[in-house]
Design an enzyme around this catalytic site. Structure first.
Site, PDB file in Angstrom:
ATOM      1  N   ASP A 102      47.554  65.368  14.197  1.00  0.00           N
ATOM      2  CA  ASP A 102      47.095  63.978  14.127  1.00  0.00           C
ATOM      3  C   ASP A 102      48.278  63.011  14.247  1.00  0.00           C
ATOM      4  O   ASP A 102      49.037  63.086  15.210  1.00  0.00           O
ATOM      5  CB  ASP A 102      46.307  63.790  12.815  1.00  0.00           C
ATOM      6  N   TYR A 209      48.878  52.534  11.857  1.00  0.00           N
ATOM      7  CA  TYR A 209      47.984  52.013  12.893  1.00  0.00           C
ATOM      8  C   TYR A 209      48.347  50.572  13.252  1.00  0.00           C
ATOM      9  O   TYR A 209      48.294  50.183  14.421  1.00  0.00           O
ATOM     10  CB  TYR A 209      46.532  52.078  12.411  1.00  0.00           C
ATOM     11  N   HIS A 275      38.320  68.193  13.946  1.00  0.00           N
ATOM     12  CA  HIS A 275      39.664  67.614  13.897  1.00  0.00           C
ATOM     13  C   HIS A 275      40.532  68.249  12.813  1.00  0.00           C
ATOM     14  O   HIS A 275      41.751  68.319  12.950  1.00  0.00           O
ATOM     15  CB  HIS A 275      39.531  66.110  13.639  1.00  0.00           C
TER      16      HIS A 275
END
Length: 303
Positions: A102, A209, A275
């Protein structure tokens, strides 16, 4: 299996906490977690890999027991890379193997692209290559739709909502099915809640982010791209990609054309895994890490 021990080291201006196994071994295998995890995602791999290698899993800056510097700029990729190279150097390694998932994979791809001679081998778990991902975020309707959480995470102040009711929203978004199925325990749940609720942790985690230039396209800029040149994103490092094909956030097209950017590439597809690869296929992950690193180290057959 080897024990997991914990240490903290100062890298530049911040302290980085890390877990490790196999300190007696010569080769370093550095394992980078993603959002919203911490070193703990590698808890089942550390003792296994530590039987043959020095396995180290840090809390990246902003996470759990590592320092949480102020400001969005502190979470730009150059700082994230410098932390991990600095950690390896502090442990006595110029070159090392890199395993990542990730957001950790985002950092690992960047490290391998920028400094290929320092990375002996790269193992990526459900982490998109930055150039391919940028193209999909700009042009692929499904990837744009599935990445709307990235745009949401950029909103200031949402960490307060995410912390409410014992991080109920975040637990549901990530590990609800794993807790229901028994793949994760109540102790695991409490470990994540403890990490997420440390002062300034969730804000710092979301700053990854907020600091990133990549965000899903809007109706106004769809198809315009990010102005990246694929020639700048080649990976000259032996690479293994393990990919859970039921990923809820990353479309399978993230693997399309990857071999053109990563010439020395192996791909292992995991058709029934989402994921969260380390939680759903921990034994496979451990086995494939060891197999790949053994191969690169010229130690085929080592266990």
């Amino acid at each position: 299996m080897t024990e997991i021990n914990h240490n903290t080291v100062k890298i530049g201006d911040i302290n980085i906490h890390y877990a490790e196994s196999g300190t007696e071994h010569q080769d370093l295998v550095l394992m980078l977690h993603g959002f919203p995890e911490f070193w703990y995602t590698w808890r089942k791999q550390l003792p296994v890999v530590g039987e043959s290698y020095h396995a180290v899993a840090p809390d990246m800056r902003g996470y759990n027991l590592s320092d949480k510097p102020d400001g969005i700029k502190s979470y730009r990729i150059n700082y994230l890379m410098a932390d991990m190279f600095g950690l390896a150097e502090a442990l006595g390694y110029e070159k090392f193997y890199l395993v990542a998932h990730d957001w950790g994979a985002g950092v690992a791809w960047a490290m391998a692209i920028a400094h290929p001679k320092r990375i002996k081998g790269l193992i990526i778990l459900n982490g998109p290559h930055p150039y391919i991902f940028s193209e999909l975020l700009s042009k692929n309707d499904t990837q744009i739709a599935q990445s709307q959480y990235m745009a949401y995470f950029r909103n200031e102040g949402i960490e307060d909502d995410m912390l409410a009711n014992g991080c109920e929203w975040l637990l549901k978004w990530t590990f609800e099915t794993h807790l229901a199925s028994g793949q994760m325990t109540e102790d695991d749940k409490h470990a994540y809640q403890e990490a997420w609720t440390r002062p300034n942790a969730l804000k710092s985690m979301l700053n990854y982010y907020r600091a990133s230039p990549l965000t899903p396209a809007t109706a106004e800029n769809k198809g315009k791209g990010f102005g990246l040149n694929p020639d700048d994103f080649g990976v000259k490092v032996p690479t293994l990609v393990m990919w859970g094909e039921k990923d809820h956030a990353l479309v399978p097209e993230n693997l399309d054309g990857l071999n053109a950017l990563v010439p020395d590439l192996q791909i292992i597809r995991l058709p029934n895994v989402t994921h969260w690869v380390t939680h759903e296929a921990p034994d496979i992950v451990s086995k494939e890490i060891l197999s790949f690193v053994d191969e690169q180290a010229g130690q085929s057959g080592a266990t």
